[in-house]
Design a protein around this motif. Sequence first.
Motif, PDB file in Angstrom:
ATOM      1  N   ASP A 187       0.916  -1.044   0.028  1.00 10.12           N
ATOM      2  CA  ASP A 187      -0.107  -0.009  -0.091  1.00 10.12           C
ATOM      3  C   ASP A 187       0.962   1.214  -0.097  1.00 10.12           C
ATOM      4  O   ASP A 187       0.358   2.358  -0.521  1.00 10.12           O
ATOM      5  CB  ASP A 187      -0.885   0.050   1.307  1.00 10.12           C
ATOM      6  N   LEU A 188       2.159   1.098   0.640  1.00 14.57           N
ATOM      7  CA  LEU A 188       2.973   2.164   0.617  1.00 14.57           C
ATOM      8  C   LEU A 188       4.415   1.752   0.191  1.00 14.57           C
ATOM      9  O   LEU A 188       4.762   0.697   0.996  1.00 14.57           O
ATOM     10  CB  LEU A 188       2.998   2.836   1.948  1.00 14.57           C
ATOM     11  N   LEU A 189       5.165   2.760  -0.518  1.00 16.99           N
ATOM     12  CA  LEU A 189       6.749   2.488  -0.561  1.00 16.99           C
ATOM     13  C   LEU A 189       7.576   3.574   0.039  1.00 16.99           C
ATOM     14  O   LEU A 189       7.030   4.700   0.024  1.00 16.99           O
ATOM     15  CB  LEU A 189       7.019   2.571  -2.254  1.00 16.99           C
ATOM     16  N   VAL A 190       8.355   2.924   0.948  1.00 18.84           N
ATOM     17  CA  VAL A 190       9.354   3.744   1.749  1.00 18.84           C
ATOM     18  C   VAL A 190      10.897   3.760   1.133  1.00 18.84           C
ATOM     19  O   VAL A 190      11.400   2.760   1.123  1.00 18.84           O
ATOM     20  CB  VAL A 190       9.274   3.593   3.215  1.00 18.84           C
ATOM     21  N   CYS A 191      11.120   4.866   0.612  1.00 16.14           N
ATOM     22  CA  CYS A 191      12.498   4.784  -0.368  1.00 16.14           C
ATOM     23  C   CYS A 191      13.672   5.481   0.553  1.00 16.14           C
ATOM     24  O   CYS A 191      13.229   6.441   1.364  1.00 16.14           O
ATOM     25  CB  CYS A 191      12.354   5.634  -1.697  1.00 16.14           C
ATOM     26  N   ASP A 192      14.864   4.633   0.683  1.00 14.23           N
ATOM     27  CA  ASP A 192      15.802   5.285   1.347  1.00 14.23           C
ATOM     28  C   ASP A 192      16.569   6.498   0.346  1.00 14.23           C
ATOM     29  O   ASP A 192      17.436   6.092  -0.272  1.00 14.23           O
ATOM     30  CB  ASP A 192      16.810   4.176   1.585  1.00 14.23           C
ATOM     31  N   GLY A 193      15.760   7.658   0.432  1.00 13.33           N
ATOM     32  CA  GLY A 193      16.406   8.871  -0.483  1.00 13.33           C
ATOM     33  C   GLY A 193      15.432   9.639  -0.619  1.00 13.33           C
ATOM     34  O   GLY A 193      14.472   9.888   0.310  1.00 13.33           O
ATOM     35  N   GLN A 194      15.580  10.822  -1.393  1.00 10.43           N
ATOM     36  CA  GLN A 194      14.599  11.961  -1.628  1.00 10.43           C
ATOM     37  C   GLN A 194      13.371  11.708  -2.410  1.00 10.43           C
ATOM     38  O   GLN A 194      13.174  10.781  -3.409  1.00 10.43           O
ATOM     39  CB  GLN A 194      15.218  13.089  -2.222  1.00 10.43           C
TER      40      GLN A 194
END
Length: 226
Positions: free
Chosen positions: A106-113
């Motif tokens: 449901d949600l993507l959490v990226c290690d970045g901006q």
Amino acid sequence: MRVSAPAEWPTTADEAVAMQDELRPSVVTKNLGTAKFRTAAGLDSAYHDNGTFAAAVVVLDSATLEPVDTAVAHGTVTFPYVPGLLAFRELPTTIAALEKLGTTPDLLVCDGQGLAHPRQFGLACHVGVLTGLPSIGVAKSAWGDYTAPGPERGATSDVTIDGQIVGRVLRTRRGVKPVFVSVGHLIDLDTACAQVLALTPRYRQPETTRQADQLCRQALRAATGA
């Protein structure tokens, strides 16, 4: 899950900037629907000196923070390192990992901006637009101007570029360095920060990022023997 990846990726910085400029108007900075995320996926990657690249995706149950799905893909880095164009080194293999998932998070959490980027189109924006999923960027450093938030958990301050708010500095642990949260796609900044707090019950970094980091490092060691 299926991703609308381009038929060909840019090979030069000018081509990459042109793609960012083309896709940037597609970013939506508000919630669509209820903004309740039953699952959240962490995306992270690791490099070896020989150019081998490993990307990992870990999907967690948002209530328990337990894994419900994982995927790994390997590739070779071909795009040069250029500040602001990190996505073009990582996205081809990251998308390959996403396509291996048996579930759609449901949600993507990226290690970045996300929007906190020189052209307001960082990795989180790019992934969000290509997948059509809500996405946020959680970074360890910031593009733009900001002041330090208060020392307590949940304290925030704005990140601005040319006077425009593009993200938020968020303290996830009392007395510990903050993280930098910005919208990627299909979410607003308040909701993005609330999700990051929910994903950081014990550590500075979201649990999604921590588990994806561990998995991609394991995958890289397995691929290189190092």
